[in-house]
Design a protein around this motif. Structure first.
Motif, short mmCIF file in Angstrom:
data_model
loop_
_atom_site.label_atom_id
_atom_site.label_comp_id
_atom_site.label_asym_id
_atom_site.label_seq_id
_atom_site.Cartn_x
_atom_site.Cartn_y
_atom_site.Cartn_z
N ARG A 135 0.86 -1.17 0.00
CA ARG A 135 0.00 0.00 0.00
C ARG A 135 0.90 1.23 0.00
N VAL A 136 0.90 1.97 -1.09
CA VAL A 136 1.70 3.19 -1.19
C VAL A 136 0.75 4.36 -0.96
N ILE A 137 0.94 5.06 0.16
CA ILE A 137 -0.05 6.03 0.59
C ILE A 137 0.30 7.44 0.12
N THR A 138 -0.74 8.28 0.01
CA THR A 138 -0.58 9.65 -0.50
C THR A 138 -1.35 10.65 0.36
N PRO A 139 -1.05 10.75 1.64
CA PRO A 139 -1.82 11.66 2.50
C PRO A 139 -1.46 13.13 2.24
N ALA A 140 -2.38 14.00 2.62
CA ALA A 140 -2.18 15.45 2.66
C ALA A 140 -1.88 16.06 1.29
N ALA A 141 -2.37 15.42 0.24
CA ALA A 141 -2.19 16.01 -1.09
C ALA A 141 -2.85 17.38 -1.13
N GLY A 142 -2.11 18.37 -1.61
CA GLY A 142 -2.62 19.73 -1.68
C GLY A 142 -2.36 20.57 -0.46
N TRP A 143 -1.86 19.98 0.62
CA TRP A 143 -1.50 20.78 1.80
C TRP A 143 -0.48 21.83 1.38
N SER A 144 -0.65 23.04 1.88
CA SER A 144 0.23 24.12 1.43
C SER A 144 0.74 24.95 2.59
N TYR A 145 1.81 25.68 2.35
CA TYR A 145 2.38 26.61 3.32
C TYR A 145 3.17 27.66 2.57
N GLU A 146 3.58 28.70 3.30
CA GLU A 146 4.32 29.80 2.69
C GLU A 146 5.81 29.65 2.96
N VAL A 147 6.62 29.91 1.94
CA VAL A 147 8.07 29.87 2.08
C VAL A 147 8.64 31.20 1.61
N ASP A 148 9.77 31.57 2.20
CA ASP A 148 10.48 32.78 1.77
C ASP A 148 11.42 32.43 0.63
N THR A 149 11.36 33.20 -0.45
CA THR A 149 12.24 33.01 -1.59
C THR A 149 12.87 34.35 -1.94
N PRO A 150 13.88 34.39 -2.80
CA PRO A 150 14.44 35.68 -3.23
C PRO A 150 13.41 36.59 -3.87
N GLN A 151 12.32 36.00 -4.37
CA GLN A 151 11.25 36.78 -5.00
C GLN A 151 10.14 37.15 -4.02
N GLY A 152 10.33 36.81 -2.75
CA GLY A 152 9.32 37.09 -1.75
C GLY A 152 8.62 35.82 -1.29
N ARG A 154 6.18 32.79 -1.17
CA ARG A 154 5.54 31.98 -2.20
C ARG A 154 4.84 30.79 -1.55
N THR A 155 3.75 30.35 -2.18
CA THR A 155 3.02 29.19 -1.69
C THR A 155 3.61 27.92 -2.28
N ARG A 156 3.82 26.94 -1.43
CA ARG A 156 4.26 25.61 -1.85
C ARG A 156 3.25 24.60 -1.35
N GLN A 157 3.04 23.55 -2.14
CA GLN A 157 2.08 22.54 -1.72
C GLN A 157 2.59 21.14 -2.04
N ILE A 158 2.04 20.18 -1.32
CA ILE A 158 2.38 18.78 -1.56
C ILE A 158 1.64 18.30 -2.80
N ARG A 159 2.38 17.74 -3.72
CA ARG A 159 1.81 17.11 -4.91
C ARG A 159 2.36 15.69 -5.01
N TYR A 160 1.52 14.77 -5.45
CA TYR A 160 1.97 13.40 -5.67
C TYR A 160 2.08 13.12 -7.16
N ILE A 161 3.21 12.62 -7.57
CA ILE A 161 3.42 12.17 -8.94
C ILE A 161 3.56 10.66 -8.89
N ASP A 162 2.56 9.96 -9.39
CA ASP A 162 2.54 8.49 -9.31
C ASP A 162 2.91 8.02 -7.91
#
Length: 267
Positions: A135-152, A154-162
């Motif tokens: 069983r390969v699980i994929t919890p919290a898909a789409g969960w997001s948070y804010e990160v600091d980048t040189p551009q200010g 930005r929102t990052r989120q969990i995505r599952y690829i296969d």
């Protein structure tokens, strides 16, 4: 299917493609990261709460032993090294643990903070584990948070690829050391699922946070990322494979095939 390489063939290929041997990771960056980890800076802890106090000297000695960096303390600039035999030894140990997961049809979680390099390795392992009833699980898909980048911010989120977790945002997949996404995944499992993973296959903060939470964890780490090796030394991480974690993805194909064979997932 690429033929399964012998140990000698894989060793030669790892050195030729700079996955191990004389790698392109700068020595000065390695030493800087060792100092920052010793200073307790969270970015360099990968979500691990280490039990002992790791001094710069301790970390340097550990990385000589577990990763094969150049032991010459006067070498402070230029490229560094990863011992390809240590890489293969760790692949053997990782393969053994993944094989146990396959045999027991365990619940497995896969995640990478280096999608530009290592993602194909994870995709191949996930595919073979699914085919063997894990069983390969994929919890919290789409969960997001804010990160600091040189551009200010930005929102990052969990995505599952296969079924492999990565960090996405702004139409791209992102490199990350952050433990926060793995913590969100495990919190989702704890609150809503109840299907706790038997094994995590991961790197960077994904691996550190999983190991810290008590999940049996195997993973990959570059010679500028000492925290996971310290976690392995303390028993929080089961196996860490030393390698350059961001060479062109197709260079990892022989390593992937070797790992699958050592896991018993292919003949």
């Amino acid at each position: 299917m690429t033929p399964v390489p012998t140990r000698t063939e894989l060793r030669d290929q790892l050195v030729r493609t700079l996955i191990a041997g004389e790698v392109a990771t700068p020595r000065q960056v390695n030493l800087l990261h060792f100092r920052r980890m010793a200073a307790g800076r969270p970015y360099y802890q990968f979500g691990l709460e280490l039990e002992r106090e790791w001094t710069f000297e301790d970390i340097f000695a550990l990385m000589v032993k577990k990763c094969g960096i150049d032991p010459d303390t006067s070498h402070v600039y230029g490229d560094d090294t990863i011992d390809p035999d240590l890489t293969i030894d760790a692949l053997d140990a990782m393969g053994e643990r993944i094989g146990e997961a396959a045999a027991g049809r365990e619940t497995v979680l896969l995640a990478t903070g280096h999608p530009s390099g290592l993602l194909p390795v994870y995709l191949a392992v996930a595919r073979e584990l699914r085919e063997r009833g894990c069983r390969v699980i994929t919890p919290a898909a789409g969960w997001s948070y804010e990160v600091d980048t040189p551009q200010g911010s930005r929102t990052r989120q969990i995505r599952y690829i296969d079924d492999v977790a990565v960090l996405s945002g702004d139409g791209a997949l992102h490199h990350t050391h952050d433990p926060h996404p793995m913590r969100a995944i495990l919190e989702e499992v704890r609150v809503n699922s109840g299907v706790w993973p038997d094994l995590a296959i991961a790197d960077h903060g994904w691996a550190g946070a999983a190991g810290q939470a008590g999940v049996a964890t195997v993973g990959f780490a570059d010679c500028n990322d000492p925290a996971l090796f310290a976690g392995e030394a303390e028993g929080k991480v089961h196996v860490v494979v030393p390698l350059d974690d961001n060479v062109p993805p197709h260079y990892y194909t022989p390593l992937t095939v070797y790992l699958l064979a050592r896991s018993g997932l292919i003949d």
